[in-house]
Design a protein around this motif. Structure first.
Motif, PDB file in Angstrom:
ATOM      1  N   MET A  41      -9.283  -4.587  10.730  1.00  0.00           N
ATOM      2  CA  MET A  41      -8.669  -4.340   9.295  1.00  0.00           C
ATOM      3  C   MET A  41      -9.258  -5.074   8.593  1.00  0.00           C
ATOM      4  O   MET A  41      -9.160  -5.124   7.323  1.00  0.00           O
ATOM      5  N   GLY A  42     -10.344  -6.097   8.746  1.00  0.00           N
ATOM      6  CA  GLY A  42     -10.954  -6.936   7.879  1.00  0.00           C
ATOM      7  C   GLY A  42     -11.660  -5.983   6.632  1.00  0.00           C
ATOM      8  O   GLY A  42     -11.671  -6.769   5.624  1.00  0.00           O
ATOM      9  N   TRP A  43     -12.383  -4.893   7.139  1.00  0.00           N
ATOM     10  CA  TRP A  43     -12.999  -4.485   6.084  1.00  0.00           C
ATOM     11  C   TRP A  43     -12.310  -3.969   5.167  1.00  0.00           C
ATOM     12  O   TRP A  43     -12.715  -3.801   3.930  1.00  0.00           O
ATOM     13  N   LEU A  44     -11.123  -3.374   5.511  1.00  0.00           N
ATOM     14  CA  LEU A  44     -10.067  -2.775   4.587  1.00  0.00           C
ATOM     15  C   LEU A  44      -9.752  -3.922   3.698  1.00  0.00           C
ATOM     16  O   LEU A  44      -9.578  -3.765   2.304  1.00  0.00           O
ATOM     17  N   ASP A  45      -9.397  -4.958   4.214  1.00  0.00           N
ATOM     18  CA  ASP A  45      -8.986  -6.286   3.505  1.00  0.00           C
ATOM     19  C   ASP A  45     -10.203  -6.457   2.480  1.00  0.00           C
ATOM     20  O   ASP A  45      -9.605  -7.008   1.310  1.00  0.00           O
ATOM     21  N   GLY A  46     -11.373  -6.740   2.862  1.00  0.00           N
ATOM     22  CA  GLY A  46     -12.301  -6.804   2.228  1.00  0.00           C
ATOM     23  C   GLY A  46     -12.714  -6.037   0.817  1.00  0.00           C
ATOM     24  O   GLY A  46     -12.901  -6.490  -0.259  1.00  0.00           O
ATOM     25  N   LEU A  47     -12.321  -4.717   1.109  1.00  0.00           N
ATOM     26  CA  LEU A  47     -12.434  -3.726   0.041  1.00  0.00           C
ATOM     27  C   LEU A  47     -11.415  -4.153  -0.956  1.00  0.00           C
ATOM     28  O   LEU A  47     -11.552  -3.972  -2.307  1.00  0.00           O
ATOM     29  N   VAL A  48     -10.075  -4.142  -0.545  1.00  0.00           N
ATOM     30  CA  VAL A  48      -8.991  -4.605  -1.371  1.00  0.00           C
ATOM     31  C   VAL A  48      -9.396  -5.931  -2.280  1.00  0.00           C
ATOM     32  O   VAL A  48      -9.183  -5.745  -3.297  1.00  0.00           O
ATOM     33  N   ILE A  69     -14.068   7.923   4.342  1.00  0.00           N
ATOM     34  CA  ILE A  69     -14.866   7.591   5.508  1.00  0.00           C
ATOM     35  C   ILE A  69     -14.545   8.169   6.690  1.00  0.00           C
ATOM     36  O   ILE A  69     -15.536   8.885   7.373  1.00  0.00           O
ATOM     37  N   PHE A  70     -13.126   8.355   7.016  1.00  0.00           N
ATOM     38  CA  PHE A  70     -12.742   8.680   8.282  1.00  0.00           C
ATOM     39  C   PHE A  70     -12.718  10.357   8.321  1.00  0.00           C
ATOM     40  O   PHE A  70     -13.468  10.812   9.241  1.00  0.00           O
ATOM     41  N   ILE A  73       0.829  -1.089   0.212  1.00  0.00           N
ATOM     42  CA  ILE A  73       0.049   0.110   0.006  1.00  0.00           C
ATOM     43  C   ILE A  73       0.729   1.163  -0.040  1.00  0.00           C
ATOM     44  O   ILE A  73       0.698   2.329  -0.851  1.00  0.00           O
ATOM     45  N   ILE A  74       1.823   1.328   0.909  1.00  0.00           N
ATOM     46  CA  ILE A  74       2.752   2.278   1.050  1.00  0.00           C
ATOM     47  C   ILE A  74       3.389   2.555  -0.532  1.00  0.00           C
ATOM     48  O   ILE A  74       3.292   3.421  -1.150  1.00  0.00           O
ATOM     49  N   LEU A  84      -6.476   3.270   0.643  1.00  0.00           N
ATOM     50  CA  LEU A  84      -6.407   4.619   0.999  1.00  0.00           C
ATOM     51  C   LEU A  84      -7.251   5.630   0.674  1.00  0.00           C
ATOM     52  O   LEU A  84      -7.909   6.566   1.532  1.00  0.00           O
ATOM     53  N   ILE A  85      -8.040   5.671  -0.389  1.00  0.00           N
ATOM     54  CA  ILE A  85      -9.037   6.645  -0.751  1.00  0.00           C
ATOM     55  C   ILE A  85     -10.305   6.535  -0.019  1.00  0.00           C
ATOM     56  O   ILE A  85     -10.960   7.440   0.700  1.00  0.00           O
TER      57      ILE A  85
END
Lengths: 263, 331, 528
Positions: free
Chosen positions: C303-310, C340-341, C176-177, C334-335
């Motif tokens: 972090m599961g939701w992020l992984d799911g989005l990826v 969201i935040f 990601i970085i 990232l976007i």
């Protein structure tokens, strides 16, 4: 924890053994049967092949063809070898119950002798991987658990999960768990590559390395639950579920009790 | 009836209801005993904790229904600790609920906003202070201070300059060179084509450079290669890519082109490779073309052949960077 | 005066002579806190943080945050002789050779999961009851910041042991970085001190995990609590509760005992989990090497939701002017989280802009009385839930005989279709509940008793509800949409008309409400 190696036998082993026994003596004496197969006299072999052909014609030919040449729905069995037959039939995967699904482990349909006969028949069609003998499977003598762990993580964990619990493949296929599988069948799976599984050749994964993998699997199987309930050994998903159900459930429940007035 | 809207009125705080323990001294005594029992249970928990720590061997296992084979030391130590803490809490709350006064108290909110006069005085003071310092008049000071503050702020950033080296060419190079043998991972044994049956896979790394005794993780992170053997007629490749295979053996970088996980879930039946992290699916017969999932690029293919001794070697280094994408990748 | 009282008095006056604390203490010992279970959710988070500090400190006594390669010689037989990092070896040592080490490791990890879960439910409570409204906007932003930090802190902790699972997570974070446009490659090289995985990343993560972030946490939590203290707690509506008062129990002794007791309860429950349920059995994962991976590689739930989005991202990776833009990583990684935040942090101001309401609010909304907000919250949760489900798609597939491809397509479509659907349904539901409230006030409670009228007709007897209940159901304000004139007093069109039209539309949607019953309505009914 100096004697972690001496795990007490897992209590689940007993009921499992009982089930195996109920499933038919065949499974328990599989290896013995295999051993006899390799030292069969020519006469016995001919007899077994004839018997095997009969069983094949009755139970397998409708899909695999009268001469095991395969059909539009199933593969040819010429050259798959005795090991493949033993793995597929003795673990109950063949004959398949449902063509739409991946063949799964279930109660074997054929007994030990019938499996040996079938294996002998298929092996007689063309040479293929042999069923490993008892002596070849002495993983406690010839395998190293630690090395097996490394080999397992490099070659097997990506499909079967870090603790051998199995995992998902594409389009509904899956890699089954390797827990509770007999060493001979694990070995056969590696040399024959059943279904979606690839083959692990003896030169790239030597027989000793295969035994190390089996030794590690058996050690993982026997490993007691060192930190409490194992939660399926599938990683953080079940842990998250437990936190949101039991963990927060208990805490919120107590918070409700804490803020209601006493009578 | 008047036209004015009449709202339902606030009946005010409901009357205080007395608890059992407020009316009945026996109930109060009972509550006191309950609290004491809870605190006592906590003390027992600590005793169990101490006992487990000192006297229970760490390699004692026992079978517990529904839980399986458990480590007695870990389990009792934990249960003792949990009980010691939990019962203190339950006791304290029960005490507060049953025996402490439960009259609801009303407190009044003060306005958060400062009175106007304070606000005005604040503004005046601030302005006077600024004027006394001459911030408004002496613009030279203001500007030079701004400059020096801005510059001094740069130095910490500069000091972080040695956090790491510049990327240079590192992401484009691997240990693979023309003629590098493919060796098994782990084991470091060279491989001949005939070692692999059709349908076989092998996890490989480049042979160790002379003088090295093991593969560093940095190397593995770029060098890991998966060998797969198919029937040559199963390939659906252009002439160049076909020439990169050897007798049906094809080699791909195992490092996912998406986010770098090891892609090695090979399905012999479908000839698909699946990445377990994000489920990108690659078709081996079409040079690892992406057929599903988030990855946008095929896995880099390593051109292989055999050397004079019949061992598999790389024809050439990878012709593209392996692993996840980066900004300058295609530059 | 007993001897003990005299000593206590002496100590107190000694301290007060030097600090003058008595005046402040006297007032604050009588501080009033309203009682409601949902007000304890933030406390769970606070106490979990304390538990994390305590158990984490214990772990640091043995943990060796080094990527130096060692050969394992410890107690766990299946790994003896295996090459691994010193970090992983010391994590094994904590688990198997330090008495109570495994318990503390498990308490630390369970506590981290509870910490973030309780922050999320606390945030949900604050959002759905409108507790973020003036004057508490700052505290809302602090809370969103704390949640973000908690997720980062949790991920860093998950990365430290350097096992196969956490190494895979770090590998993904590295990708990601590296995907960040222009500077990504440089950032990755700086963060990892060179190529992945290098030898310096874990020591760096360690100092951030045990010093920098906990320090920031302590500071922010202190401010968060001081603001709660100073601004006084919000309270649920009810008889006797107004915008001008706080009704509850005093700190001394009730809340001392209850909140103090609750700390022990949270610690106890966490210890219970640590005793009976295994978490992160890192000895099974094996040491990290980039050539290995396990099926079902998942992050912790937060972090599961992020992984799911990826996982569900489309394979978009355009090359623009010769530069690679990894949208398949940037959008989900990232976007979307950024949007969201940021949106979450700004929400109080967005709502204020829509309603034009600049007043202070200390009485909480019942979620049904703010249908638009409630629907928006449920919509966001639905989005997160779909993403989270996709993050575990492989396990769902194997356990429910589904295919990962099906679940992926369900998620890809669901993440677009389901949230708006959730919005509409929730809003309708809120309005129905309001209507039900109105019915209840006007017609009373259904008793289930049937009475035969002289005409032979059967009628169910309704009982009037208590005045307290009636007040609870009618205390809320009747929203009126913000009045915005398109033209000013002189008949000139105002500038920024589109913005103002948009604002008007939002305002109308936000103010949608069932008319609350008034006494007039009640009298009218009685007159019939």
């Amino acid at each position: 924890m100096k004697r972690l190696s001496k795990y007490r036998r897992h209590r689940i082993v007993a009921p499992l053994l009982l089930i195996f026994a109920l499933l038919g003596i065949g499974t328990t004496f599989q290896v013995a049967g295999a051993t006899t197969a390799s030292v069969m006299t020519a006469e016995e072999r001919t007899k077994a092949i004839a018997e095997g052909k009969e069983i094949f014609l009755r139970g397998c030919s409708s899909c695999h063809g009268l001469n095991a040449e395969g059909s539009s729905i199933s593969p040819s069995l010429i050259g798959v070898g005795a090991a493949s037959v033993d793995f597929q039939v003795a673990t109950g995967r063949m004959p398949m119950a449902d063509m739409s699904q991946q063949a799964m482990r279930k109660t074997p349909v054929y007994n030990d002798e019938e499996v040996a006969a079938l294996a002998a028949y298929i092996a007689s069609l063309a040479p293929g991987p042999e069923i490993p003998t008892d002596d070849m499977l002495n993983y406690e003598r010839d395998g190293s658990i630690a090395e097996g762990g490394e080999l397992f993580r490099t070659n097997c964990a990506m499909c079967h999960n870090f603790a051998g619990q199995g995992g998902a493949l594409t389009k509904g296929k899956y890699a089954p768990t390797v827990m509770g599988v007999k060493p001979v069948h694990i070995y056969e799976a590696m040399i024959t590559g059943p279904q979606a599984m690839p083959v692990f050749s003896d030169k790239t994964l030597t027989p000793e390395e295969k035994l190390s993998i089996i030794a590690w699997i058996k050690s993982a199987e026997k490993e007691p639950q060192l930190g409490g309930l194992a939660l399926g050994r599938v990683g953080p998903v079940t842990e998250g579920l437990l936190v949101w159900t039991l963990g927060l459930g208990l805490l919120v429940g107590i918070a409700v009790w804490l803020t209601t007035k006493a009578r | 009836m008047s036209n004015e809207i009449e709202l339902i009125k606030d009946p005010g705080l409901p009357e205080h209801k007395l608890r059992q323990s407020d009316i009945d001294p026996k109930a109060a005594d009972r509550a006191e005993r309950q609290v004491a029992i809870l605190f006592g249970l906590s003390a027992l928990g600590t005793v169990l904790f101490i006992y487990s720590y000192l006297f229970i061997s760490t390699d004692l296992f026992v079978f517990i229904p529904l839980m399986g084979e458990q480590n007695v030391h870990q389990l009792l130590l934990g249960l003792g600790f949990a009980a010691a803490l939990l019962f203190i809490g339950l006791g304290a709350v029960h005490w507060a609920k049953t025996l402490m006064p439960d009259h609801e108290v009303i407190a009044y909110r003060h306005e958060l906003r400062s009175p106007d006069i304070d606000r005005e005085e604040f503004v005046t003071t601030a302005k006077e202070g600024a004027a006394a310092a001459g911030l408004g008049r002496r613009s030279l000071i203001k500007r030079s201070l701004g400059l020096s503050l801005g510059l001094v702020g740069l130095s910490p950033i500069l000091l972080l300059g040695d956090l790491g080296p510049l990327p240079g060419n590192a992401l484009r190079t691997t240990s693979w060179k023309a003629g590098t043998r493919l060796v098994t991972d782990p084991g470091d044994r060279p491989i001949r084509p005939e070692d692999l049956e059709v349908g076989a896979v092998a996890q490989t790394l480049p042979e160790l450079a002379p003088g090295k005794d093991h593969h560093s993780l940095n190397d593995i992170a770029k060098d890991a290669v998966l060998l797969i053997r198919l029937r040559p007629e199963e390939f659906n490749l252009d002439a160049e890519r076909l020439s990169w295979t050897y007798q049906g053996i094809i080699a791909f970088s195992k490092i996912c082109s998406h986010m770098g996980c090891a892609v090695a879930l090979y399905e012999q039946t479908t000839k698909h490779l699946l990445c377990p992290c994000h489920q990108s699916t690659f078709d081996v017969t079409r040079a690892a073309k992406v057929i599903f999932g988030p990855s946008a690029r095929p896995l880099p293919q390593l051109a292989i052949t055999v050397d004079a001794e019949g061992f598999l070697i790389a024809q050439a280094p990878f012709n593209e960077p392996v692993g996840p994408s980066f900004w300058e990748r295609s530059a | 005066m007993s001897a003990r009282e005299r000593i206590a008095g002496n100590v107190a006056s000694y301290v007060d002579d030097r600090t003058g604390a008595a005046a402040w203490m006297k007032k604050n010992l009588k501080k009033v806190f309203p009682d409601h279970w949902s007000f304890m959710l933030g406390e769970i988070a606070l106490y979990s943080f304390v538990i994390l500090l305590l158990s984490g400190t214990f772990l640091t006594f043995w943990f060796d945050p080094s990527m130096r390669e060692v050969v394992y010689e410890g107690a766990y037989v299946p790994l003896q002789g295996v090459e691994m990092s010193a970090a992983y070896a010391s994590a094994l040592e904590i688990s198997f050779e330090v008495r109570g080490g495994l318990l503390m490791r498990q308490i630390h990890h369970w506590s981290a999961l509870i910490f973030i879960a309780s922050i999320v439910v606390h945030l949900m409570r604050v959002f759905f009851t409108g507790a973020f409204r003036k004057p508490r906007e700052f505290n809302w932003i602090l809370g969103v910041g704390l949640l973000t930090l908690a997720i980062v802190e949790g991920f860093l902790g998950y990365s430290l042991p350097d096992d196969l699972l956490s190494g895979t997570g770090v590998r993904i974070a590295h990708a990601i970085i590296q995907a960040i446009p222009v500077i990504g490659t440089f950032l990755a090289f700086f963060a990892f001190g060179g190529e992945f995985p290098g030898f310096i990343f874990i020591p760096r993560v360690y100092i951030v995990h045990v010093l920098i972030l906990p320090g920031i946490f302590l500071a922010l939590i202190t401010v968060h609590l001081m603001l709660v203290w100073y601004q006084k707690h919000t309270q649920y509506p009810g008889p006797g509760r107004t915008e001008k008062n706080v009704v509850g129990y005093s700190l001394m002794p009730i809340y001392m005992a209850k909140a103090g007791g609750f700390f022990f309860i949270v610690f106890g429950i966490t210890a219970l989990l640590g005793a009976v349920a295994s978490i992160n059995p890192l000895w099974l994962y094996g040491p990290y090497t980039p050539g290995q991976v396990t099926a079902g590689s998942q992050p912790d739930w937060y972090m599961g939701w992020l992984d799911g989005l990826v996982r569900m991202a489309p394979p978009l990776e355009p090359v623009i002017f010769g530069y690679t833009l990894s949208l398949n990583i940037l959008i989900p990684g990232l976007i979307i989280p950024g949007i969201i935040f940021t949106g979450m942090a700004l929400y109080p101001f967005i709502e204020q802009w829509i309603t034009g309401d600049k007043r202070e609010h200390h009485i909480l909304d019942r979620p049904r009385n703010a249908p638009n907000r409630t629907a928006l919250g449920v919509m966001s949760l639905t989005f997160m839930l779909v993403a989270l489900i996709n993050g575990g798609n492989d396990l769902i597939a194997t356990n429910f005989d589904l295919s990962i491809n099906q679940i992926m397509w369900f998620s890809r479509i669901g993440i677009i279709v389901l949230p708006p659907l959730a919005f509409i349904i929730t809003k309708r539901l809120c309005l129905s509940l309001q209507r039900a409230d109105r019915e209840l006030v006007l017609h009373g409670r259904e008793t289930g008793r049937l009475v035969m009228m002289p005409s032979g007709e059967f009628v169910e007897v309704h009982e009037p509800i208590s005045p307290e209940k009636a007040w609870l159901l009618t205390q809320h304000e009747q929203n009126a949409p913000l009045e915005l004139a398109d033209v000013d007093q002189r008949g000139v069109r105002r500038p920024g008309l589109i913005k103002s039209k948009l604002r008007k539309r939002f305002a109308v949607a936000h103010a949608e409400q069932v008319a609350k019953p008034t006494l007039n309505d009640v009298h009218e009914l009685e007159g019939h």
